[in-house]
Write a protein that holds these residues in place. Structure first.
Motif, PDB file in Angstrom:
ATOM      1  N   LYS A   1      39.281  36.663  30.815  1.00 32.61           N
ATOM      2  CA  LYS A   1      39.707  37.262  32.083  1.00 32.61           C
ATOM      3  C   LYS A   1      40.509  36.282  32.932  1.00 32.61           C
ATOM      4  N   LEU A   2      40.258  34.982  32.720  1.00 28.73           N
ATOM      5  CA  LEU A   2      40.899  33.964  33.559  1.00 28.73           C
ATOM      6  C   LEU A   2      42.246  33.491  33.003  1.00 28.73           C
ATOM      7  N   LYS A   3      42.644  34.045  31.859  1.00 22.45           N
ATOM      8  CA  LYS A   3      43.887  33.566  31.234  1.00 22.45           C
ATOM      9  C   LYS A   3      45.083  33.701  32.174  1.00 22.45           C
ATOM     10  N   GLU A   4      45.259  34.863  32.757  1.00 25.54           N
ATOM     11  CA  GLU A   4      46.409  35.089  33.643  1.00 25.54           C
ATOM     12  C   GLU A   4      46.361  34.156  34.849  1.00 25.54           C
ATOM     13  N   THR A   5      45.156  34.001  35.427  1.00 23.83           N
ATOM     14  CA  THR A   5      45.005  33.115  36.591  1.00 23.83           C
ATOM     15  C   THR A   5      45.348  31.677  36.197  1.00 23.83           C
ATOM     16  N   PHE A   6      44.834  31.238  35.046  1.00 22.68           N
ATOM     17  CA  PHE A   6      45.126  29.874  34.588  1.00 22.68           C
ATOM     18  C   PHE A   6      46.617  29.663  34.402  1.00 22.68           C
TER      19      PHE A   6
ATOM     20  N   PHE B   1      42.821  13.769  37.239  1.00 24.96           N
ATOM     21  CA  PHE B   1      41.741  14.527  37.867  1.00 24.96           C
ATOM     22  C   PHE B   1      41.444  15.743  37.005  1.00 24.96           C
ATOM     23  N   LEU B   2      40.246  16.285  37.181  1.00 26.13           N
ATOM     24  CA  LEU B   2      39.796  17.426  36.394  1.00 26.13           C
ATOM     25  C   LEU B   2      39.717  18.663  37.269  1.00 26.13           C
ATOM     26  N   VAL B   3      39.857  19.820  36.650  1.00 24.10           N
ATOM     27  CA  VAL B   3      39.838  21.085  37.393  1.00 24.10           C
ATOM     28  C   VAL B   3      38.859  22.048  36.728  1.00 24.10           C
ATOM     29  N   ALA B   4      37.923  22.550  37.507  1.00 28.30           N
ATOM     30  CA  ALA B   4      37.002  23.585  37.041  1.00 28.30           C
ATOM     31  C   ALA B   4      37.483  24.920  37.591  1.00 28.30           C
ATOM     32  N   LEU B   5      37.891  25.826  36.705  1.00 29.13           N
ATOM     33  CA  LEU B   5      38.328  27.156  37.118  1.00 29.13           C
ATOM     34  C   LEU B   5      37.213  28.135  36.779  1.00 29.13           C
ATOM     35  N   GLY B   6      36.526  28.603  37.795  1.00 22.34           N
ATOM     36  CA  GLY B   6      35.381  29.491  37.599  1.00 22.34           C
ATOM     37  C   GLY B   6      34.538  29.531  38.850  1.00 22.34           C
ATOM     38  N   GLY B   7      33.272  29.175  38.703  1.00 19.22           N
ATOM     39  CA  GLY B   7      32.370  29.148  39.843  1.00 19.22           C
ATOM     40  C   GLY B   7      31.651  27.819  39.912  1.00 19.22           C
TER      41      GLY B   7
ATOM     42  N   ASN C   1      34.244   9.258  35.232  1.00 23.13           N
ATOM     43  CA  ASN C   1      34.369   8.943  36.661  1.00 23.13           C
ATOM     44  C   ASN C   1      35.675   9.488  37.266  1.00 23.13           C
ATOM     45  N   LYS C   2      36.024  10.717  36.901  1.00 20.94           N
ATOM     46  CA  LYS C   2      37.259  11.316  37.415  1.00 20.94           C
ATOM     47  C   LYS C   2      36.934  12.314  38.530  1.00 20.94           C
ATOM     48  N   PRO C   3      37.766  12.398  39.575  1.00 20.87           N
ATOM     49  CA  PRO C   3      37.543  13.401  40.621  1.00 20.87           C
ATOM     50  C   PRO C   3      37.754  14.812  40.088  1.00 20.87           C
ATOM     51  N   ILE C   4      37.035  15.758  40.678  1.00 20.67           N
ATOM     52  CA  ILE C   4      37.046  17.137  40.179  1.00 20.67           C
ATOM     53  C   ILE C   4      37.449  18.097  41.298  1.00 20.67           C
ATOM     54  N   LEU C   5      38.376  18.979  40.971  1.00 17.02           N
ATOM     55  CA  LEU C   5      38.785  20.048  41.879  1.00 17.02           C
ATOM     56  C   LEU C   5      38.181  21.349  41.381  1.00 17.02           C
ATOM     57  N   GLY C   6      37.491  22.048  42.265  1.00 16.51           N
ATOM     58  CA  GLY C   6      36.922  23.339  41.909  1.00 16.51           C
ATOM     59  C   GLY C   6      37.782  24.473  42.435  1.00 16.51           C
ATOM     60  N   ILE C   7      38.293  25.304  41.537  1.00 13.05           N
ATOM     61  CA  ILE C   7      39.057  26.489  41.941  1.00 13.05           C
ATOM     62  C   ILE C   7      38.162  27.697  41.724  1.00 13.05           C
ATOM     63  N   ASN C   8      37.907  28.410  42.773  1.00 16.03           N
ATOM     64  CA  ASN C   8      36.923  29.488  42.765  1.00 16.03           C
ATOM     65  C   ASN C   8      37.531  30.778  42.232  1.00 16.03           C
ATOM     66  N   ALA C   9      36.979  31.257  41.118  1.00 16.29           N
ATOM     67  CA  ALA C   9      37.493  32.483  40.504  1.00 16.29           C
ATOM     68  C   ALA C   9      36.564  33.671  40.734  1.00 16.29           C
TER      69      ALA C   9
ATOM     70  N   ILE D   1      38.467  26.289  46.714  1.00 14.84           N
ATOM     71  CA  ILE D   1      39.898  26.571  46.657  1.00 14.84           C
ATOM     72  C   ILE D   1      40.114  27.923  45.989  1.00 14.84           C
ATOM     73  N   ASN D   2      40.822  28.817  46.666  1.00 13.26           N
ATOM     74  CA  ASN D   2      41.115  30.138  46.127  1.00 13.26           C
ATOM     75  C   ASN D   2      42.417  30.096  45.320  1.00 13.26           C
ATOM     76  N   PRO D   3      42.474  30.755  44.156  1.00 16.03           N
ATOM     77  CA  PRO D   3      43.715  30.744  43.364  1.00 16.03           C
ATOM     78  C   PRO D   3      44.935  31.209  44.147  1.00 16.03           C
ATOM     79  N   ASP D   4      44.751  32.125  45.091  1.00 21.32           N
ATOM     80  CA  ASP D   4      45.880  32.622  45.875  1.00 21.32           C
ATOM     81  C   ASP D   4      46.454  31.562  46.807  1.00 21.32           C
ATOM     82  N   ASN D   5      45.651  30.539  47.094  1.00 20.99           N
ATOM     83  CA  ASN D   5      46.097  29.493  48.023  1.00 20.99           C
ATOM     84  C   ASN D   5      46.404  28.177  47.319  1.00 20.99           C
ATOM     85  N   ILE D   6      46.533  28.231  45.993  1.00 19.82           N
ATOM     86  CA  ILE D   6      46.671  26.985  45.245  1.00 19.82           C
ATOM     87  C   ILE D   6      47.986  26.272  45.553  1.00 19.82           C
TER      88      ILE D   6
END
Length: 275
Positions: free
Chosen positions: A14-19, A59-65, A80-88, A97-102
């Motif tokens: 489901k997240l393919k398009e968002t990614f 940096f790393l990115v978690a796309l999900g919850g 020891n890398k910083p992580i950005l969480g994008i809320n799906a 972070i919302n995908p619409d505001n990325i």
């Protein structure tokens, strides 16, 4: 600059398009995008082995919850890398972070307009392993009809023997997870300390307790049918003593400068609804 992505396992397709949309935004700003091989395979792309991705990424990115971010923080701890969480999904405690505001966020990020929150991590020594927990560790019984005795010693002295369904040892970040459901306190996430909360204790005098982060805990279960659960995601048979302490390095989370933890609490826990 390079970003390494991990997608929520249950919703990867489901997240393919968002990614792909986020990937396009990143690449348009000269940020190379890597995706771990498991996530990539699920959406029909070529990926990179997880450890190789973590090594190469800035940096790393978690796309999900929140669960996706927690898993990524634990698995990537040694890098020891910083992580950005994008809320799906719905608003999370960690992924803000919302995908619409990325686009807006990445433009600010590249200008240095962001902050990094450092969150305490638990290190568990079990047999010949070192395990890491971002939220909590739980010592729980395996047999529904039985209770377990859990002895806890600190580097200062014997503390207590809990008798009941189990014990939660939480970080401040994890205080709003299982700890909260079990009646434990909410702790501001940038503080440091262990939150010990008994699960359905036999005695009502067994109450939640907060200990300094420089304590080292030794935990032993007398029965032979206990489980050790790490962040609700990894399960081990607990058949010998474990040592619990604050991990050397914190987890580093990338957030908007404007993010306010108490705004999140009010929305998630419905504080102030009666105002």
């Amino acid at each position: 600059m390079t970003a390494g992505f991990v997608l929520k396992p249950k919703d990867t397709i489901k997240l393919k398009e968002t990614f792909l949309k986020i990937k396009k935004v990143f690449e348009s700003r000269n940020i190379e995008v890597l995706i771990d091989s498991v996530s990539a395979k699920a959406i029909g792309l070529l990926g990179v082995e997880f450890n190789d991705m973590c090594e190469a990424a800035d940096f790393l990115v978690a796309l999900g919850g929140d669960g996706t971010l927690i898993s990524l923080a634990r698995r990537s701890y040694k890098f020891n890398k910083p992580i950005l969480g994008i809320n799906a999904g719905n608003l999370g405690f960690l992924t803000d972070i919302n995908p619409d505001n990325i686009e807006e966020f990445i433009d600010k990020f590249l200008k240095g307009e962001y902050r990094i929150d450092e969150r305490m991590v638990i290190e568990v020594e079990y047999k010949d392993k070192k395990l890491y927990a971002f939220n909590d560790i739980v010592i729980s019984k395996e047999v529904i009809s039985s209770m377990i005795h859990i002895r806890v010693d600190t580097n200062e002295s014997y503390l207590n023997t809990y008798y009941g369904d189990g014990l939660i040892v939480s970080t401040p970040t994890g205080s709003t997870a299982y700890n909260l459901s079990a009646g434990g306190p909410v702790v501001y996430p940038l503080t440091e300390g262990f939150v010990l909360t008994p699960i359905c204790p036999h005695s009502l005098t067994q109450r939640p307790l907060i200990l300094p982060s420089n304590f080292v805990l030794e935990i032993e279960v007398k029965e032979n049918f206990a489980k050790l659960v790490i962040d609700g995601q990894e399960i081990y048979n607990l058949d010998e003593k474990i040592k619990v302490k604050k991990a050397l390095n914190p987890a580093k989370l990338i957030h908007r400068v404007e993010r306010n933890y108490f705004d999140v609490l009010r929305k998630k826990l419905h504080w102030g609804d009666g105002k």
